[in-house]
Design a protein around this motif. Structure first.
Motif, PDB file in Angstrom:
ATOM      1  N   LYS A  79       0.318  -1.144   0.117  1.00 50.29           N
ATOM      2  CA  LYS A  79       0.441   0.219  -0.134  1.00 50.29           C
ATOM      3  C   LYS A  79       0.863   1.353  -0.263  1.00 50.29           C
ATOM      4  O   LYS A  79       1.683   1.264   0.436  1.00 50.29           O
ATOM      5  CB  LYS A  79      -0.751   0.120   0.801  1.00 50.29           C
ATOM      6  CG  LYS A  79      -1.968  -0.791   1.239  1.00 50.29           C
ATOM      7  CD  LYS A  79      -3.083  -0.383   2.234  1.00 50.29           C
ATOM      8  CE  LYS A  79      -4.292  -1.770   2.027  1.00 50.29           C
ATOM      9  NZ  LYS A  79      -5.191  -0.953   0.191  1.00 50.29           N
ATOM     10  N   CYS A 131       0.870   9.135  -0.699  1.00 47.12           N
ATOM     11  CA  CYS A 131      -0.363   9.524  -2.060  1.00 47.12           C
ATOM     12  C   CYS A 131      -0.022  11.362  -1.681  1.00 47.12           C
ATOM     13  O   CYS A 131      -0.658  11.752  -2.661  1.00 47.12           O
ATOM     14  CB  CYS A 131      -1.322   9.125  -0.770  1.00 47.12           C
ATOM     15  SG  CYS A 131      -1.995   8.207  -0.566  1.00 47.12           S
ATOM     16  N   ALA A 181      -4.655   3.467 -10.607  1.00 47.98           N
ATOM     17  CA  ALA A 181      -6.221   2.854  -9.906  1.00 47.98           C
ATOM     18  C   ALA A 181      -5.364   2.163  -8.013  1.00 47.98           C
ATOM     19  O   ALA A 181      -6.322   2.225  -7.377  1.00 47.98           O
ATOM     20  CB  ALA A 181      -5.919   2.038 -10.538  1.00 47.98           C
ATOM     21  N   LYS A 182      -3.686   2.106  -7.872  1.00 54.05           N
ATOM     22  CA  LYS A 182      -3.671   1.628  -6.748  1.00 54.05           C
ATOM     23  C   LYS A 182      -3.882   3.477  -5.916  1.00 54.05           C
ATOM     24  O   LYS A 182      -4.207   3.016  -5.143  1.00 54.05           O
ATOM     25  CB  LYS A 182      -1.783   1.434  -7.016  1.00 54.05           C
ATOM     26  CG  LYS A 182      -1.084   1.023  -5.331  1.00 54.05           C
ATOM     27  CD  LYS A 182       0.444   0.911  -6.275  1.00 54.05           C
ATOM     28  CE  LYS A 182       1.061   0.480  -4.965  1.00 54.05           C
ATOM     29  NZ  LYS A 182       2.027   0.056  -4.388  1.00 54.05           N
ATOM     30  N   GLU A 214      -6.081   5.168  -6.177  1.00 54.22           N
ATOM     31  CA  GLU A 214      -7.330   6.305  -6.197  1.00 54.22           C
ATOM     32  C   GLU A 214      -7.553   5.281  -4.898  1.00 54.22           C
ATOM     33  O   GLU A 214      -8.795   5.395  -3.963  1.00 54.22           O
ATOM     34  CB  GLU A 214      -8.155   5.566  -7.146  1.00 54.22           C
ATOM     35  CG  GLU A 214      -7.503   6.920  -8.209  1.00 54.22           C
ATOM     36  CD  GLU A 214      -8.611   8.395  -7.901  1.00 54.22           C
ATOM     37  OE1 GLU A 214      -9.348   8.249  -7.003  1.00 54.22           O
ATOM     38  OE2 GLU A 214      -7.946   9.157  -7.761  1.00 54.22           O
ATOM     39  N   THR A 215      -7.557   3.432  -5.152  1.00 55.90           N
ATOM     40  CA  THR A 215      -7.632   2.766  -3.972  1.00 55.90           C
ATOM     41  C   THR A 215      -6.774   3.434  -2.535  1.00 55.90           C
ATOM     42  O   THR A 215      -7.765   2.887  -1.516  1.00 55.90           O
ATOM     43  CB  THR A 215      -7.235   1.170  -4.369  1.00 55.90           C
ATOM     44  OG1 THR A 215      -7.185   0.711  -5.862  1.00 55.90           O
ATOM     45  CG2 THR A 215      -7.457   0.435  -3.105  1.00 55.90           C
ATOM     46  N   ASP A 216      -5.782   3.261  -2.261  1.00 57.36           N
ATOM     47  CA  ASP A 216      -4.874   3.364  -0.884  1.00 57.36           C
ATOM     48  C   ASP A 216      -4.947   5.016  -0.862  1.00 57.36           C
ATOM     49  O   ASP A 216      -5.202   5.882   0.690  1.00 57.36           O
ATOM     50  CB  ASP A 216      -3.569   3.180  -1.589  1.00 57.36           C
ATOM     51  CG  ASP A 216      -3.227   1.963  -1.838  1.00 57.36           C
ATOM     52  OD1 ASP A 216      -3.805   0.796  -1.528  1.00 57.36           O
ATOM     53  OD2 ASP A 216      -2.314   1.651  -2.261  1.00 57.36           O
ATOM     54  N   PRO A 250      -9.331   5.600   0.012  1.00 57.42           N
ATOM     55  CA  PRO A 250     -10.469   4.408  -0.747  1.00 57.42           C
ATOM     56  C   PRO A 250     -11.987   4.866  -0.060  1.00 57.42           C
ATOM     57  O   PRO A 250     -12.899   4.662  -0.843  1.00 57.42           O
ATOM     58  CB  PRO A 250     -10.188   4.223   1.517  1.00 57.42           C
ATOM     59  CG  PRO A 250      -9.080   5.302   2.208  1.00 57.42           C
ATOM     60  CD  PRO A 250      -9.246   6.113   1.073  1.00 57.42           C
ATOM     61  N   HIS A 269     -13.756   5.125  -3.431  1.00 57.96           N
ATOM     62  CA  HIS A 269     -13.110   3.844  -4.045  1.00 57.96           C
ATOM     63  C   HIS A 269     -14.484   3.025  -3.925  1.00 57.96           C
ATOM     64  O   HIS A 269     -14.844   2.249  -4.319  1.00 57.96           O
ATOM     65  CB  HIS A 269     -11.825   3.519  -4.256  1.00 57.96           C
ATOM     66  CG  HIS A 269     -11.597   1.810  -4.907  1.00 57.96           C
ATOM     67  ND1 HIS A 269     -11.552   2.141  -5.505  1.00 57.96           N
ATOM     68  CD2 HIS A 269     -11.513   0.512  -4.172  1.00 57.96           C
ATOM     69  CE1 HIS A 269     -11.069   0.563  -6.063  1.00 57.96           C
ATOM     70  NE2 HIS A 269     -10.998  -0.459  -5.420  1.00 57.96           N
ATOM     71  N   VAL A 270     -14.980   2.829  -2.772  1.00 57.21           N
ATOM     72  CA  VAL A 270     -15.943   2.384  -2.321  1.00 57.21           C
ATOM     73  C   VAL A 270     -16.930   2.758  -2.802  1.00 57.21           C
ATOM     74  O   VAL A 270     -17.890   1.841  -2.996  1.00 57.21           O
ATOM     75  CB  VAL A 270     -15.654   1.721  -0.727  1.00 57.21           C
ATOM     76  CG1 VAL A 270     -17.020   1.410  -0.112  1.00 57.21           C
ATOM     77  CG2 VAL A 270     -15.212   0.900  -0.242  1.00 57.21           C
ATOM     78  N   ASN A 312     -17.432   1.593  -6.471  1.00 50.83           N
ATOM     79  CA  ASN A 312     -17.411  -0.081  -6.757  1.00 50.83           C
ATOM     80  C   ASN A 312     -19.238  -0.191  -6.344  1.00 50.83           C
ATOM     81  O   ASN A 312     -19.406  -0.676  -6.499  1.00 50.83           O
ATOM     82  CB  ASN A 312     -16.743  -0.814  -5.808  1.00 50.83           C
ATOM     83  CG  ASN A 312     -15.508  -1.240  -6.169  1.00 50.83           C
ATOM     84  OD1 ASN A 312     -14.947  -1.002  -7.865  1.00 50.83           O
ATOM     85  ND2 ASN A 312     -14.611  -1.568  -5.213  1.00 50.83           N
TER      86      ASN A 312
END
Length: 102
Positions: free
Chosen positions: A24, A30, A82-83, A85-87, A90, A93-94, A97
């Motif tokens: 992560k 970030c 994408a990593k 955005e996810t890390d 979050p 990202h949720v 989804n």
């Protein structure tokens, strides 16, 4: 090389690549280059960090196959984004989804 050796090498490579993708980003990463535009010049250390980040998502600058450039680095940049955005986001990202699932 016998079949068992090839299978072990393949399994090791899969575990190593999965571990690299599972790492992560830290909060400091970030909020640093290449994810945040800089106000000054990019330092050598920042460029090396970007290269490490790209390699962590599959980019191999020493592959030596110029036929795949720039698509290979573009793909790595998309994976890295994408990593990020996810890390780093979050909750976004949720939400994305959940919206896609509905």
């Amino acid at each position: 090389m016998n079949r068992t050796s090839r299978m072990l090498i393949s399994a090791f490579a899969l575990v190593a690549s999965t571990s690299a993708l599972a790492a992560k980003l830290t909060p400091q990463e970030c909020h640093d280059y290449p994810f945040v535009p800089l106000k000054g010049e990019v330092t050598h250390a920042q460029l090396m960090q970007e290269l490490e980040e790209l390699e962590s998502v599959g980019y191999n600058p020493s592959a030596g196959d110029d036929a795949d450039y720039p698509s290979d680095i573009d793909t790595a940049e998309q994976r890295l984004h994408a990593k990020y955005e996810t890390d780093c986001h979050p909750a976004d990202h949720v939400a994305a989804n959940n919206a896609a699932a509905n």
